[in-house]
Design a protein around this motif. Structure first.
Motif, short mmCIF file in Angstrom:
data_model
loop_
_atom_site.label_atom_id
_atom_site.label_comp_id
_atom_site.label_asym_id
_atom_site.label_seq_id
_atom_site.Cartn_x
_atom_site.Cartn_y
_atom_site.Cartn_z
N ARG A 1 99.78 49.12 -2.26
CA ARG A 1 100.80 50.01 -2.44
C ARG A 1 101.80 49.25 -3.33
N ILE A 2 101.77 47.99 -2.86
CA ILE A 2 102.89 47.25 -3.78
C ILE A 2 102.46 47.14 -5.45
N ARG A 3 101.18 46.95 -5.69
CA ARG A 3 100.59 46.99 -7.11
C ARG A 3 100.97 48.31 -7.66
N ALA A 4 100.58 49.56 -7.08
CA ALA A 4 100.69 50.81 -7.34
C ALA A 4 102.23 50.89 -7.78
N MET A 5 103.15 50.62 -7.17
CA MET A 5 104.48 50.99 -7.28
C MET A 5 104.97 50.27 -8.51
N TYR A 6 104.51 48.93 -8.73
CA TYR A 6 105.23 48.16 -9.85
C TYR A 6 104.43 48.56 -10.82
N ASN A 7 103.25 49.13 -10.98
CA ASN A 7 102.74 49.69 -12.28
C ASN A 7 103.31 50.87 -12.70
#
Length: 387
Positions: free
Chosen positions: A170-176
């Protein structure tokens, strides 16, 4: 307003005269260009003045004594170097003030992306604040890779590796998305590896199946009872069964068309006789467009099967069985009875064979039977030859 030159030392700055009104300005003899002003309320602030792109800029460094003289000089040198490279520190500060916090971006992420495109948006809405709300006041660029790595480790210790990996995703997706929408320049979660996960292979074992069905028949909620049966008899995902509508069912062909699955495509599910009997009985007593209606949920359909599931397992004396394992149970018994992996994958709506491969190792009996049959055949030839 005075404008004096002094050597900036801790003692000299502590003993500066406080003006009755306005402010006094002092220049450092130790680091040319570094200045400090003193206001009538006793605030002492380091700063420098520089002409940048034709405009006079006053750049605030920090307050004394919160910032020591040496630290102020070090920061002054850094700022002077930035200016020499063509950067305006005030522009950078203004951009930082305007930058989104994680909390602000989360709201936009949910509104523009998660609720629009993701089947699992409710998980995002529930779980992201649960684990990341302590960072919601932080600017996106201020959250670091070491902090995310430590959070990943902490969630694993407290909630297990699966939850840790889901939150890292989720963190990775949000930053992407933040990078795509130009709210961030880098993704601090990059380089952090997920924990290796073991694929779950739990299903209702043959020695559990009798107790399970007996307990299921004792279930007090007819909606829950029929819901779990349809889950098992179709192998469909629980969210699709919960949201099943009558308009999706073709009783002439005994087909249930799921308009949109997790993969984003429609799926035609073949309804076996047991499933058709349950659905026809519910159709005769239908109350709404939903096959499994609920008067207590805002959506209008059954939303919380967990309490009924707990009751069923407790009565049956079955442990470590999840609702999703009913889907795996159908595939497992297909494998046990000799169905090919391609048939199992088609039944469950798998897009790739990777998801279906688990059924090749779930149960040893078909393999053992096949080996025994092969050896028996070999031995039969031996008997014929001996005779």
């Amino acid at each position: 307003m005075s404008n004096k030159e002094i050597n900036f030392t801790k003692k000299n700055l502590e003993n500066l005269f406080i003006p009755e009104k306005g402010r006094d300005v002092y220049k450092d003899t130790g680091e040319k260009g570094l200045s400090l002003y003193v206001t009538s309320n006793g605030v002492k602030t380091f700063f420098l003045r520089k002409r940048i792109e034709g405009k006079d800029e006053k750049i605030i460094i920090g307050n004394f004594p919160d910032l020591s003289v040496q630290n102020a000089r070090d920061e002054f040198i850094k700022i002077r170097s930035m200016i020499a490279k063509g950067m305006n520190p005030n522009d950078i500060k203004r951009a930082s003030r305007e930058e989104y916090t994680l909390g602000q971006f989360f709201e936009e992420y949910m509104r523009r992306y998660s609720k629009v495109y993701k089947k699992s948006w409710e998980y995002d809405e529930r779980e992201i604040p649960k684990f990341l709300s302590h960072w919601f006041h932080r600017k996106l660029s201020k959250i670091t890779t070491p902090e995310i790595r430590k959070l990943h480790e902490d969630i694993r210790a407290d909630n297990g590796l699966y939850q840790a990996n889901r939150m890292l995703e989720r963190i990775r997706a949000m930053y992407n998305k933040a990078i795509e929408w130009e709210y961030a320049k880098t993704n601090p979660s990059n380089g952090i590896k997920k924990y290796r996960e073991k694929k779950r292979d739990r299903f209702i074992m043959p020695n559990e199946i009798k107790a399970f069905f007996e307990s299921l028949e004792m279930e007090e909620s007819d909606v829950a009872k029929d819901y779990f049966k349809i889950l098992l008899f179709t192998g469909a995902r629980k969210t699709n069964v919960l949201a099943m509508r009558w308009e999706e069912i073709d009783f002439d062909r005994n087909i249930w068309r799921i308009p949109e699955t997790k993969n984003g495509d429609f799926q035609d599910v073949s309804l076996i006789t047991y499933a058709v009997e349950i659905l026809k009985d519910r159709f005769r007593k239908r109350e709404s467009e939903w096959v499994f209606p609920s008067k207590s949920s805002k959506e209008g359909y059954f939303k919380d099967p967990k309490k009924a599931w707990s009751r069923i397992l407790k009565r049956a004396g079955i442990e470590n069985l999840r609702i999703h394992d009913l889907r795996r149970t159908l595939g497992s018994y297909q494998a046990i009875t000799g169905a090919s992996l391609s048939i199992i994958g088609k039944s469950l709506g798998h897009k790739s064979m990777d998801s279906t491969q688990i059924y090749a190792r779930l149960y040893d009996d078909p393999i053992r039977d096949s080996m025994e049959n092969a050896i028996s055949k070999m031995l039969s030839y031996k008997v014929d030859k001996d005779e």
